[in-house]
Scaffold this motif. Sequence first.
Motif, PDB file in Angstrom:
ATOM      1  N   PRO A  21      33.747  43.661  41.546  1.00  0.00           N
ATOM      2  CA  PRO A  21      34.680  43.535  40.417  1.00  0.00           C
ATOM      3  C   PRO A  21      35.446  44.837  40.152  1.00  0.00           C
ATOM      4  O   PRO A  21      34.968  45.914  40.443  1.00  0.00           O
ATOM      5  CB  PRO A  21      33.767  43.201  39.246  1.00  0.00           C
ATOM      6  CG  PRO A  21      32.454  43.798  39.609  1.00  0.00           C
ATOM      7  CD  PRO A  21      32.358  43.733  41.103  1.00  0.00           C
ATOM      8  N   TYR A  22      36.622  44.664  39.635  1.00  0.00           N
ATOM      9  CA  TYR A  22      37.484  45.780  39.272  1.00  0.00           C
ATOM     10  C   TYR A  22      37.584  45.861  37.755  1.00  0.00           C
ATOM     11  O   TYR A  22      37.573  44.842  37.070  1.00  0.00           O
ATOM     12  CB  TYR A  22      38.887  45.596  39.857  1.00  0.00           C
ATOM     13  CG  TYR A  22      38.896  45.483  41.364  1.00  0.00           C
ATOM     14  CD1 TYR A  22      38.735  46.607  42.155  1.00  0.00           C
ATOM     15  CD2 TYR A  22      39.048  44.262  41.997  1.00  0.00           C
ATOM     16  CE1 TYR A  22      38.744  46.523  43.532  1.00  0.00           C
ATOM     17  CE2 TYR A  22      39.064  44.152  43.372  1.00  0.00           C
ATOM     18  CZ  TYR A  22      38.903  45.288  44.138  1.00  0.00           C
ATOM     19  OH  TYR A  22      38.912  45.201  45.503  1.00  0.00           O
ATOM     20  N   ALA A  23      37.718  47.071  37.259  1.00  0.00           N
ATOM     21  CA  ALA A  23      37.811  47.271  35.809  1.00  0.00           C
ATOM     22  C   ALA A  23      39.118  46.714  35.243  1.00  0.00           C
ATOM     23  O   ALA A  23      39.154  46.212  34.122  1.00  0.00           O
ATOM     24  CB  ALA A  23      37.689  48.748  35.471  1.00  0.00           C
ATOM     25  N   GLN A  52      43.287  49.071  39.128  1.00  0.00           N
ATOM     26  CA  GLN A  52      42.245  49.423  40.088  1.00  0.00           C
ATOM     27  C   GLN A  52      42.221  48.413  41.245  1.00  0.00           C
ATOM     28  O   GLN A  52      42.064  48.800  42.407  1.00  0.00           O
ATOM     29  CB  GLN A  52      40.888  49.471  39.401  1.00  0.00           C
ATOM     30  CG  GLN A  52      39.781  49.979  40.296  1.00  0.00           C
ATOM     31  CD  GLN A  52      38.430  49.957  39.610  1.00  0.00           C
ATOM     32  OE1 GLN A  52      38.204  49.169  38.687  1.00  0.00           O
ATOM     33  NE2 GLN A  52      37.532  50.802  40.059  1.00  0.00           N
ATOM     34  N   ALA A  53      42.388  47.150  40.951  1.00  0.00           N
ATOM     35  CA  ALA A  53      42.425  46.121  41.992  1.00  0.00           C
ATOM     36  C   ALA A  53      43.609  46.337  42.922  1.00  0.00           C
ATOM     37  O   ALA A  53      43.481  46.253  44.148  1.00  0.00           O
ATOM     38  CB  ALA A  53      42.498  44.737  41.356  1.00  0.00           C
ATOM     39  N   GLU A  54      44.767  46.634  42.351  1.00  0.00           N
ATOM     40  CA  GLU A  54      45.961  46.867  43.166  1.00  0.00           C
ATOM     41  C   GLU A  54      45.797  48.111  44.027  1.00  0.00           C
ATOM     42  O   GLU A  54      46.174  48.104  45.206  1.00  0.00           O
ATOM     43  CB  GLU A  54      47.190  47.008  42.270  1.00  0.00           C
ATOM     44  CG  GLU A  54      48.463  47.190  43.058  1.00  0.00           C
ATOM     45  CD  GLU A  54      49.696  47.289  42.185  1.00  0.00           C
ATOM     46  OE1 GLU A  54      50.763  47.619  42.732  1.00  0.00           O
ATOM     47  OE2 GLU A  54      49.605  47.049  40.970  1.00  0.00           O
ATOM     48  N   ALA A  55      45.221  49.174  43.481  1.00  0.00           N
ATOM     49  CA  ALA A  55      45.016  50.402  44.255  1.00  0.00           C
ATOM     50  C   ALA A  55      44.085  50.160  45.441  1.00  0.00           C
ATOM     51  O   ALA A  55      44.336  50.645  46.549  1.00  0.00           O
ATOM     52  CB  ALA A  55      44.458  51.502  43.357  1.00  0.00           C
ATOM     53  N   ASP A  56      43.023  49.385  45.234  1.00  0.00           N
ATOM     54  CA  ASP A  56      42.102  49.071  46.324  1.00  0.00           C
ATOM     55  C   ASP A  56      42.791  48.223  47.381  1.00  0.00           C
ATOM     56  O   ASP A  56      42.638  48.456  48.580  1.00  0.00           O
ATOM     57  CB  ASP A  56      40.865  48.352  45.791  1.00  0.00           C
ATOM     58  CG  ASP A  56      39.850  48.071  46.881  1.00  0.00           C
ATOM     59  OD1 ASP A  56      39.566  48.982  47.685  1.00  0.00           O
ATOM     60  OD2 ASP A  56      39.350  46.946  46.940  1.00  0.00           O
ATOM     61  N   PHE A  57      43.574  47.241  46.965  1.00  0.00           N
ATOM     62  CA  PHE A  57      44.301  46.380  47.893  1.00  0.00           C
ATOM     63  C   PHE A  57      45.265  47.203  48.748  1.00  0.00           C
ATOM     64  O   PHE A  57      45.309  47.050  49.967  1.00  0.00           O
ATOM     65  CB  PHE A  57      45.054  45.306  47.114  1.00  0.00           C
ATOM     66  CG  PHE A  57      45.793  44.331  47.982  1.00  0.00           C
ATOM     67  CD1 PHE A  57      45.133  43.256  48.533  1.00  0.00           C
ATOM     68  CD2 PHE A  57      47.139  44.490  48.238  1.00  0.00           C
ATOM     69  CE1 PHE A  57      45.805  42.334  49.338  1.00  0.00           C
ATOM     70  CE2 PHE A  57      47.824  43.601  49.040  1.00  0.00           C
ATOM     71  CZ  PHE A  57      47.157  42.515  49.585  1.00  0.00           C
ATOM     72  N   MET A  78      37.470  41.733  36.931  1.00  0.00           N
ATOM     73  CA  MET A  78      38.430  41.076  37.760  1.00  0.00           C
ATOM     74  C   MET A  78      37.910  41.073  39.188  1.00  0.00           C
ATOM     75  O   MET A  78      37.422  42.076  39.696  1.00  0.00           O
ATOM     76  CB  MET A  78      39.765  41.818  37.678  1.00  0.00           C
ATOM     77  CG  MET A  78      40.777  41.294  38.649  1.00  0.00           C
ATOM     78  SD  MET A  78      42.286  42.256  38.722  1.00  0.00           S
ATOM     79  CE  MET A  78      42.857  42.173  37.060  1.00  0.00           C
ATOM     80  N   LEU A  79      38.001  39.924  39.839  1.00  0.00           N
ATOM     81  CA  LEU A  79      37.645  39.785  41.243  1.00  0.00           C
ATOM     82  C   LEU A  79      38.869  39.287  41.998  1.00  0.00           C
ATOM     83  O   LEU A  79      39.670  38.517  41.461  1.00  0.00           O
ATOM     84  CB  LEU A  79      36.508  38.782  41.434  1.00  0.00           C
ATOM     85  CG  LEU A  79      35.155  39.174  40.855  1.00  0.00           C
ATOM     86  CD1 LEU A  79      34.218  37.983  40.876  1.00  0.00           C
ATOM     87  CD2 LEU A  79      34.567  40.312  41.649  1.00  0.00           C
ATOM     88  N   LEU A  80      39.021  39.713  43.251  1.00  0.00           N
ATOM     89  CA  LEU A  80      40.092  39.216  44.099  1.00  0.00           C
ATOM     90  C   LEU A  80      39.482  38.512  45.296  1.00  0.00           C
ATOM     91  O   LEU A  80      38.536  39.000  45.898  1.00  0.00           O
ATOM     92  CB  LEU A  80      40.981  40.365  44.593  1.00  0.00           C
ATOM     93  CG  LEU A  80      41.787  41.102  43.540  1.00  0.00           C
ATOM     94  CD1 LEU A  80      42.583  42.217  44.182  1.00  0.00           C
ATOM     95  CD2 LEU A  80      42.730  40.150  42.819  1.00  0.00           C
ATOM     96  N   ARG A  81      40.042  37.363  45.658  1.00  0.00           N
ATOM     97  CA  ARG A  81      39.568  36.614  46.811  1.00  0.00           C
ATOM     98  C   ARG A  81      40.584  36.743  47.930  1.00  0.00           C
ATOM     99  O   ARG A  81      41.790  36.749  47.695  1.00  0.00           O
ATOM    100  CB  ARG A  81      39.409  35.134  46.451  1.00  0.00           C
ATOM    101  CG  ARG A  81      38.850  34.301  47.571  1.00  0.00           C
ATOM    102  CD  ARG A  81      38.565  32.888  47.088  1.00  0.00           C
ATOM    103  NE  ARG A  81      39.751  32.127  46.808  1.00  0.00           N
ATOM    104  CZ  ARG A  81      40.405  31.376  47.688  1.00  0.00           C
ATOM    105  NH1 ARG A  81      39.983  31.303  48.921  1.00  0.00           N
ATOM    106  NH2 ARG A  81      41.475  30.713  47.337  1.00  0.00           N
TER     107      ARG A  81
END
Length: 86
Positions: A19-21, A25-30, A1-4
């Motif tokens: 990329p996030y697993a 993980q993406a939400e935690a980084d954000f 998953m990638l976030l732009r």
Amino acid sequence: MLLRTVDAYPVNRNDWHGPYADAAQAEADFVDRHALPVLTPEEVRRRRRNGTLSKTREYGEMVLAFHRWTGATCLTPFIVRLEARV
């Protein structure tokens, strides 16, 4: 998953994070990248002297920082953390 980064940040709207697993993980980084900066009392004094912390009329003291998601400079409120005593 990638976030732009969104179009609200035109300076780096094409920057991607990841990329996030997984989504968690993406939400935690954000969330971490949008957290307020935490400064020690000494950092507050140093920033007052060098001009990267000043008082604004509307919001009180704010610090000049690079936004950890977009990389753009911004004024942001901050949290003061007392230094650990040994």
